[in-house]
Structure formats: structure tokens, C-alpha cells
Scaffold this active site. Structure first.
Site, mmCIF file in Angstrom:
data_model
loop_
_atom_site.group_PDB
_atom_site.id
_atom_site.type_symbol
_atom_site.label_atom_id
_atom_site.label_comp_id
_atom_site.label_asym_id
_atom_site.label_seq_id
_atom_site.Cartn_x
_atom_site.Cartn_y
_atom_site.Cartn_z
ATOM 1 C CD GLU A 1 0.557 -2.219 8.188
ATOM 2 O OE1 GLU A 1 0.295 -1.282 9.088
ATOM 3 O OE2 GLU A 1 1.037 -1.653 7.169
ATOM 4 C CD GLU B 1 8.062 -0.657 7.934
ATOM 5 O OE1 GLU B 1 8.189 0.499 7.696
ATOM 6 O OE2 GLU B 1 6.778 -1.534 7.548
ATOM 7 C CG ASP C 1 -0.424 -0.083 2.551
ATOM 8 O OD1 ASP C 1 0.891 0.130 2.665
ATOM 9 O OD2 ASP C 1 -0.890 -0.193 3.534
ATOM 10 C CB SER C 2 4.459 1.798 0.149
ATOM 11 O OG SER C 2 4.923 0.756 -0.709
ATOM 12 C CG ASP D 1 0.653 -3.938 2.257
ATOM 13 O OD1 ASP D 1 0.848 -4.985 2.789
ATOM 14 O OD2 ASP D 1 1.479 -3.228 1.732
ATOM 15 C CE LYS E 1 3.547 -5.797 3.647
ATOM 16 N NZ LYS E 1 3.018 -4.997 4.536
#
Length: 319
Positions: free
Chosen positions: A140, A217, A68-69, A107, A138
Site C-alpha cells: 500500500e 481502490e 490482509d482482509s 499483501d 502487494k
């Protein structure tokens, strides 16, 4: 007489695979585990579209992450939390059109899984259905602070997805989608032993939930190395030191696509921004100076007889 096929074997092919003969088949989780067991570093990089994905494929990266970056690095948003699912899926599909051996991870964008387990499962299925090349999602996962139960929901979602056969990579440490709860983009697990233990326990819980990998991270390298040694699944780091199973970076940082410095956890391996601006400036200069295009080099010719016929026809029409 019937025409004989040049390759009779093609008449006998059955489409057991999603990929036609001739296309490179992507790596699987087993391939990633083979590198992990052989203690060979796993390489992972983000991609936003067909071109950046093709670059990553040709560079033989093991894993492409549609992160999502891309919201900030490719679309100009101020935060990763602004991108919606439909817009994100569009980029996932573009990345998956690139051909090559990379394993594709995607993501779970902010706002697409937090409201309920059912919504999270629906989102994961939607992302997996973008392309047969999508190999996993992925998520978070928050680390509990004190007596907080923040991570319980995301762990439950990870467990639910794994139980449905959807491969999951858990993302711990600095989780950008929770930047407000974390009071900004800060190193995690460095201020107290209790916080470091929380990250370690979260990694263990993700492994127990069935995740095939964990991404760390902005975690101190000693903590990351300890976690990597205790887990039995690959650990991918970004700002987590060299003691993990592999590394991931944002492609725009690697290539220097934007001016200025990159975060401490990253490194510029080139200056594509300066090179691109320079080449475009050269193009505009050549156009202004009328040195581009060159008719002999860049143009197309017409036969003289056709050219004269063209002029003659127009002359007759003018009478």
C-alpha cells in the site's frame, strides 16, 4: 531380471522446475502481460485458506490475492492492522497448497515493513519464501497530501524490492492500512483535481520504480480509466470502474459469506451464509429427529459370524 519401469522417461527426468510433473504450473507475470496486451480483463480474487483458494483455482481466476482482509473476513479481527506476520504467513502457506494455474499475490501486512527499508525487504523475502507459488507482494502506497512526503518511503521500498527481483504490485487510492490518516474508508481523488493528480503521479512513480502492476481502490472511474490509458503496466481495480485492466474482489463478498450488505464497490453473486446456515440447521434437525445417521446409508456392517464370535468372547470373559 531387473524390473522394467512402466514409464522409462521418468527415469530421465531432471527436476529443473519447482513443480513435479502432473501438477498444473501457475501463471507467470508474462501470462498476465499477455492478457493485458490482448486487452483481455484480468480476474483476481482473495483467498484465505486451502478451501477458498481451491475454489478460486477451479473457477480459473487469473490471480489469487492473499490479502490482509482475511484478518476481518476470516479471523474476526476488527481491523486488518491487527494480524501479525507469522499468522499471515500461515494462511499464505495454506493458500499455496491449492493446485491450479492462478498467480499468487500476497499483501505486506501493516507493521511488517514501515519501520525501515531493511525490515521491509526482510518481510518481503519471508513472504516469498512461504512457497515457490508466491509470485509477488502487494504494498500500500500513500498519495501525498499537499507538501507531504508520505509516499516517499513506500516508493523507495518498492524500488528496493524490484531491484532485488521481487515482483511488486503497488496499491494506491484508498489504502486501508492508512485509514486513520485518510479519516476513514473514503473515495480518493474525487474532492479536488489536486488529489486526483496525486494519485496519477503516484501510479506513474510506481511504474518507474519497476512495479509490474498497480491496484486502484475507490478511485473515480474517469480518473482510473485515464491512469490505465497512460500506464504501460496492468491496472487492477476495486471500486475503480470498468476502464482498468482487471478487477479484484474479496471472496467473502462475492460469495455472500456474511449476513448483511456488502460495500458499494463489491457485489454478492450468491448467499453462502444463508445456504450454509440452512444446511447446518437441516443437519441438526435430522439428528434431533433421529433420521441421521441411517445405519444402512451411513453406517458400516459387520459379518454375522464375527458379530456372534464377538458376543461369545464377551460372554466367556464374563464367566
Amino acid at each position: 531380471m531387473h524390473r522394467i519401469a512402466r514409464n522409462p522417461l521418468r527415469l530421465l527426468q531432471r527436476c529443473y522446475s519447482s513443480y513435479p510433473i502432473g501438477n498444473t504450473q501457475p501463471k507467470t507475470i508474462s501470462d498476465l502481460y499477455a492478457k493485458y496486451m490482448a486487452k483481455e480483463p484480468i480476474t483476481m480474487i482473495t483467498a484465505y485458506d486451502f478451501i477458498t483458494a481451491s475454489w478460486a483455482q477451479e473457477a480459473n481466476c487469473d490471480v489469487i490475492l492473499v490479502g490482509d482482509s482475511l484478518a476481518m473476513c476470516a479471523l474476526g479481527y476488527e481491523s486488518t492492522t491487527e494480524i501479525g506476520l507469522d499468522e499471515f504467513r500461515y494462511h499464505v502457506q495454506a493458500v499455496c497448497r491449492s493446485r491450479g494455474p492462478a498467480f499468487v499475490m500476497v499483501d505486506m501486512p501493516f507493521g511488517t515493513f514501515e519501520s525501515s527499508i531493511e525490515k521491509g525487504v526482510e518481510t518481503a523475502i519471508s513472504l516469498m519464501k512461504c512457497s515457490p507459488r508466491v509470485g509477488g507482494v502487494k504494498i500500500e502506497v500513500g498519495t501525498p497530501q499537499g507538501d507531504s512526503c508520505e509516499q516517499d518511503y513506500s516508493l523507495k521500498l518498492a524500488t528496493e524490492l524490484c531491484s532485488r527481483g521481487i515482483p511488486v504490485m503497488g496499491h494506491i487510492g484508498l489504502t486501508p492500512q492508512r485509514m486513520h490518516a485518510l479519516s476513514g474508508f473514503k473515495v480518493q481523488g474525487s474532492k479536488s483535481a489536486k488529489d486526483a493528480v496525486g494519485i496519477y503521479r503516484t501510479a506513474q512513480n510506481l511504474q518507474d520504480a519497476g512495479c509490474f502492476s498497480v491496484l486502484l481502490e475507490c478511485v473515480p472511474h474517469k480518473v482510473s480509466n485515464f491512469i490505465a490509458e497512460k500506464l504501460h503496466i496492468p491496472t487492477i481495480g476495486i471500486g475503480a470502474g470498468a476502464g482498468v485492466s482487471g478487477q479484484v474482489l474479496v471472496q467473502s463478498d462475492v460469495l455472500g459469506m456474511m449476513p448483511g450488505k456488502v460495500p458499494k464497490l463489491a457485489q454478492k453473486f450468491g448467499d453462502l451464509h444463508a445456504q450454509s446456515v440452512g444446511m447446518i440447521q437441516q443437519y441438526t434437525n435430522d439428528v434431533t429427529a433421529q433420521s441421521f445417521p441411517n445405519n444402512d446409508k451411513n453406517g458400516f456392517k459387520i459379518k454375522e459370524d464375527i458379530w456372534y464370535e464377538f458376543l461369545e468372547r464377551l460372554a466367556q470373559e464374563a464367566k
